[in-house]
Design a protein around this motif. Structure first.
Motif, short mmCIF file in Angstrom:
data_model
loop_
_atom_site.label_atom_id
_atom_site.label_comp_id
_atom_site.label_asym_id
_atom_site.label_seq_id
_atom_site.Cartn_x
_atom_site.Cartn_y
_atom_site.Cartn_z
N THR A 75 0.83 -1.21 0.00
CA THR A 75 0.00 0.00 0.00
C THR A 75 0.86 1.26 0.00
O THR A 75 0.73 2.12 -0.87
N VAL A 120 -7.24 1.83 3.76
CA VAL A 120 -6.65 1.65 2.44
C VAL A 120 -5.68 0.47 2.51
O VAL A 120 -4.68 0.52 3.24
N ALA A 168 -5.99 -0.77 -2.75
CA ALA A 168 -4.76 -0.38 -3.43
C ALA A 168 -4.47 -1.45 -4.47
O ALA A 168 -3.74 -2.42 -4.22
N ILE A 182 -7.89 2.27 -6.18
CA ILE A 182 -6.92 3.17 -6.80
C ILE A 182 -5.91 2.34 -7.57
O ILE A 182 -5.49 1.28 -7.10
N PHE A 193 -1.02 5.38 -6.20
CA PHE A 193 -1.23 6.06 -4.92
C PHE A 193 -1.73 7.48 -5.11
O PHE A 193 -2.54 7.97 -4.32
N LEU A 201 -5.46 8.63 -4.78
CA LEU A 201 -6.18 8.52 -3.52
C LEU A 201 -7.01 9.76 -3.15
O LEU A 201 -8.16 9.62 -2.72
#
Length: 209
Positions: A13, A161, A181, A195, A198, A201
């Motif tokens: 992540t 997340v 993620a 997503i 990153f 987000l």
């Protein structure tokens, strides 16, 4: 005004530490004198996200000294990551900086004590996070540690997340929202917000809250 928080998983992540974790474990195992095939980053990928006890049983299935050896490995891992770090995903710091202007940020991981701190120390990202919790601190499963973060920080609305099915299951059990993620190590069986990088987000969080 509602207090909204974003709680992050770590591996898959925020970063990929598998290669350096494997290096640190091989060093620890050699110094301890235990004989086994070298651990690879692929071995580490196969156990990412699992609690420390489960991970140890997979990596050292027939080791009588497993409890002692795993402690040696985790200590070496923390020391190594403090000085070598891991591979941050693209635009992590820039995105965290942007998110922290609107939301409070947190980390909950199934890692050992000291792992998150090593991440902060090498990459200098601790300034963006209000609180952290992990399995190594209290032997609690991820859903319970998510609840702890929510309760002690008085968060009205939270989203987790993470990258694997266990992250989704834990967030659901804790009663909070979830963002996948999708660039990480796993897939999710449900249709969830996701997503692909990153930097996506802030936009996706805005739609979820």
């Amino acid at each position: 005004m509602k207090h909204r928080g974003i709680i992050f998983d770590m591996d898959g992540t925020l970063w990929d530490s598998a290669e350096n974790v494997a290096k640190s474990w091989n060093k620890a195992i050699a110094e301890y004198g235990y004989k086994r095939e070298p651990i690879t980053k692929e071995d580490m990928y196969s156990v990412m996200g699992k609690t420390m006890d489960v991970l140890a049983s997979i990596i050292f299935p027939n080791c009588a000294c497993r409890d002692e050896l795993i402690k040696v490995c985790y200590k070496e891992e923390n020391d190594y990551l403090r000085t070598h770090g891991g591979q941050l995903y693209p635009q992590v710091e820039k995105t965290l900086q942007e998110l922290s202007k609107t939301y409070d940020l947190y980390i909950v991981s199934n890692c050992q004590s000291g792992y998150i701190e090593a991440f902060f120390e090498y990459h200098g990202l601790g300034k963006y996070f209000k609180d952290i919790e992990c399995y190594g601190n209290n032997d609690l499963e991820k859903s319970e540690n998510i609840k702890l973060i929510v309760e002690r920080n008085h968060i009205d609305e939270a989203v987790y997340v993470g990258d694997i099915q266990g992250d989704y299951d834990s967030s659901k059990k804790a009663g909070i929202k979830f963002i996948h993620a999708a660039y990480g190590f796993g897939t999710i069986d449900e249709d969830v917000a996701a997503i692909r990088q990153f930097a996506d987000l802030p936009e996706v969080v805005g739609k979820v809250f």
